[in-house]
Motif scaffolding. Sequence first.
Motif, short mmCIF file in Angstrom:
data_model
loop_
_atom_site.label_atom_id
_atom_site.label_comp_id
_atom_site.label_asym_id
_atom_site.label_seq_id
_atom_site.Cartn_x
_atom_site.Cartn_y
_atom_site.Cartn_z
N ASN A 51 -29.28 2.79 39.06
CA ASN A 51 -30.16 2.12 40.03
C ASN A 51 -29.93 2.63 41.46
N HIS A 52 -29.19 3.75 41.57
CA HIS A 52 -28.97 4.43 42.85
C HIS A 52 -28.25 3.54 43.88
N MET A 54 -25.22 3.90 44.73
CA MET A 54 -24.34 4.82 45.47
C MET A 54 -22.86 4.45 45.46
N CYS A 90 -18.85 2.82 38.28
CA CYS A 90 -20.28 2.56 38.08
C CYS A 90 -20.49 1.20 37.41
N PRO A 91 -21.21 0.29 38.07
CA PRO A 91 -21.41 -1.05 37.50
C PRO A 91 -22.43 -1.08 36.38
N ALA A 94 -23.66 4.03 33.84
CA ALA A 94 -24.65 5.10 33.83
C ALA A 94 -24.02 6.48 33.75
N ILE A 95 -22.70 6.54 33.80
CA ILE A 95 -22.01 7.84 33.76
C ILE A 95 -21.05 7.87 32.58
S1 SF4 Z 1 -24.44 6.26 38.60
FE1 SF4 Z 1 -23.82 4.10 38.70
S2 SF4 Z 1 -22.61 3.88 40.56
FE2 SF4 Z 1 -23.73 5.81 40.69
S3 SF4 Z 1 -25.60 5.32 41.83
FE3 SF4 Z 1 -26.08 5.16 39.65
S4 SF4 Z 1 -25.73 3.01 39.11
FE4 SF4 Z 1 -24.72 3.35 41.08
#
Ligand code: SF4
Length: 109
Positions: A51-52, A54, A90-91, A94-95
């Motif tokens: 969800n960006h 960051m 990352c909450p 997503a990684i």
């Molecule tokens: S990968 Fe995860 S922590 Fe990084 S911007 Fe996307 S949701 Fe946020």
Amino acid sequence: MSKKWDYSDIQNWGPGRHEVGATIPESGTADDYETGGWRTDRPVLDMEKCNHCMICFWGCPDSAITVKDSKLTGFALKHCKGCGICKAVCPRSAIEMSNEKIACELEEK
Ligand code: SF4
Ligand code: SF4
């Protein structure tokens, strides 16, 4: 390569041209070099989950997370060390970390 300092022949420098300790002629010089070459795992982004927010961007110790127009775009693998901090913070899960050797083999196909 740095514009202010010509260290292109640094391989030939003798002891007389090296300062004691490290010489960092100007900030940002690490950008000139590939520093992610010994990574064993690489981060892989699931753009559907991201969800960006960051949070990973601020957590990366190598400034290896790339952003454009306030959106996460991926990873600068030239500099990523594969530490996995981005995955850990990352909450949205997503990684994922992927084995570097397998990822390279898949890229070559
Ligand atoms: S990968 Fe995860 S922590 Fe990084 S911007 Fe996307 S949701 Fe946020
Ligand atoms: S694995 Fe480590 S170095 Fe690579 S992008 Fe994630 S936090 Fe940065």
